[in-house]
Design an enzyme around this catalytic site. Structure first.
Site, mmCIF file in Angstrom:
data_model
loop_
_atom_site.group_PDB
_atom_site.id
_atom_site.type_symbol
_atom_site.label_atom_id
_atom_site.label_comp_id
_atom_site.label_asym_id
_atom_site.label_seq_id
_atom_site.Cartn_x
_atom_site.Cartn_y
_atom_site.Cartn_z
ATOM 1 N N ASP A 170 -11.101 15.676 -34.385
ATOM 2 C CA ASP A 170 -11.304 14.562 -35.295
ATOM 3 C C ASP A 170 -9.920 14.146 -35.762
ATOM 4 O O ASP A 170 -8.904 14.665 -35.266
ATOM 5 C CB ASP A 170 -12.208 14.967 -36.480
ATOM 6 N N ALA B 207 -23.004 17.923 -39.043
ATOM 7 C CA ALA B 207 -22.123 18.643 -39.962
ATOM 8 C C ALA B 207 -20.722 18.055 -39.844
ATOM 9 O O ALA B 207 -20.450 17.215 -38.980
ATOM 10 C CB ALA B 207 -22.104 20.134 -39.641
ATOM 11 N N LYS B 208 -19.813 18.497 -40.690
ATOM 12 C CA LYS B 208 -18.420 18.059 -40.600
ATOM 13 C C LYS B 208 -17.536 19.049 -41.319
ATOM 14 O O LYS B 208 -17.941 19.658 -42.315
ATOM 15 C CB LYS B 208 -18.245 16.683 -41.248
ATOM 16 N N GLY B 209 -16.316 19.209 -40.796
ATOM 17 C CA GLY B 209 -15.301 20.005 -41.460
ATOM 18 C C GLY B 209 -14.137 19.118 -41.841
ATOM 19 O O GLY B 209 -13.859 18.116 -41.165
#
Length: 397
Positions: A108, A71-73
């Protein structure tokens, strides 16, 4: 040939009620009901970018055979904006249903681990690995192990959690050098981006005796064909990964930021923003190999051009996966607070994968990205099949 890229499982778009800035969560895959991937913040961040990164995380976890999906935000906000922290806090609050149960996030681009942990603690979630930690039969003990690992001091005055990703990138570079029989002391590297990932890679390559001949930050490229004093330059960085030029020796050339792409070096390490290597600048690359430290560092068009020119690319979901893999080894108790154990495990795992990619490249010019995707798809299929039969479940001690 590799299978067509699957569509993400979930896409969430959020608009901050205070600033109007947008944030995104993309869950590409769930394994054991959970996915992992950091949260980035940069002006211009898009849902498409976050979806690409989520796919990359799914490949990372599968490449290293981790029991989680990807996943990623992402938040479309300049991290230097005075309102940035408030935006991050409201984004985390809005994503809490996912963060409580199914999404483990971390640092990140634009969001250091210390900041996201502060936000989680303020919201009563303790730490950004919360969704995994709460699955432990003893969450307090697991949290203590995670804190001990993240905060273990390493030579150079840094913490293990801040440098482990860069260490993995350095090992990927050394894996390329070893595959081609290059001596470390005769190998040259140029690093685009000198923040957490790029700075860590530069430090450990310098420690290995490799010459870092150029580094680039937002202000430009610093170049010395005889090798830069990496420890000194890292000491000159601010919290945004920018080097104070007043402390840079006069013998170091100051070039435009984009000049890093065409620097004469054996290995180019793009460790800044996504899509740094694209159709417009791919022809400028003179390096013999590229090791992607930034997520989605190379566009498909640039990738095709570079491979056609005989320049192999160790993809991001292998080269920069050290931090993600290590975090899960830490969560699962496979490593602890002793940095040497973490370094040995990551070095072994990274070198073996890079050796496999380079062997395929040397034997039949199979692009490393193709070989790595095939490995990830095979690992994921085997894990999902085993999970369906009741085996290989995620266990957090």
């Amino acid at each position: 040939m590799t299978a067509a890229r699957s569509a993400p499982l979930v896409r969430v778009t959020w608009t901050d009620p205070v600033t109007g800035k947008n944030g995104y969560l993309v869950v590409h895959t769930l394994v054991s009901g959970i996915a992992t991937g950091g949260t980035r913040m940069r002006a211009g961040c898009t849902e498409s970018e976050v979806a690409d990164l989520a796919y990359g995380m799914a490949l990372k976890t599968a490449t290293f055979n981790l029991p989680v999906g990807g996943a990623k935000g992402g938040i479309d906000c300049d991290p230097k904006d005075p309102q940035a922290r408030g935006v991050l806090e409201r984004f985390v609050t809005a994503m809490r249903p996912w963060l409580d149960n199914s999404w483990v996030t971390a640092e990140d681009l634009g969001v250091p681990q210390s900041l996201i942990d502060e936000v989680f603690a303020k919201l009563g979630l303790e730490q950004s690995y919360h969704a995994a930690i709460r699955r432990s039969p003893n969450p307090e003990r697991t949290l203590q192990r995670v804190h001990a690992g993240l905060n273990a001091p390493v030579p150079g005055g840094q913490l293990l959690g801040d440098v482990i990703g860069g260490y993995g990138v350095a090992q990927a570079c050394l894996g390329v050098a070893n595959a081609w029989g290059w001596e470390e002391s005769e190998t040259t590297v140029a690093v685009q981006g000198i923040g957490t990932m790029g700075g860590g890679a530069a430090w450990y390559l310098h420690e290995a005796g490799v010459k870092i001949v150029a580094v680039a930050d937002a202000a430009g490229t610093l170049h010395d064909p005889n090798g830069l004093d990496i420890p000194h330059l890292l000491d000159l960085r601010d919290r945004f990964g920018e080097i104070d030029r007043s402390g840079v020796p006069s013998s170091v050339q100051r070039l435009p930021r984009e000049a890093i792409v065409g620097i004469n070096a054996d290995i180019l390490v793009p460790a800044a923003v996504s899509y740094a290597l694209n159709a417009d600048n791919a022809d400028e690359v003179v390096a013999s190999a590229i090791v992607e430290a930034a997520n989605a560092a190379t566009t498909p068009e640039a990738d095709a051009k570079l491979v056609e020119r005989g320049i192999p690319i160790v993809p991001d979901f292998v080269a920069n996966s050290g931090a993600a893999a290590w975090a899960w080894w830490l969560l699962m108790g496979e490593v602890g607070a002793e940095p040497a154990d973490s370094f040995i495990k990551l070095r072994t795992e990274m070198r073996s994968r890079v050796a496999m990619l380079m062997n395929e490249w040397e034997a039949g010019k199979v692009p490393p990205r193709v070989t790595a995707i095939e490995l990830a798809e095979r690992n994921r299929a085997e894990r999902l099949a085993a999970e369906a039969e009741g085996g290989m479940a995620l266990t957090i001690p």
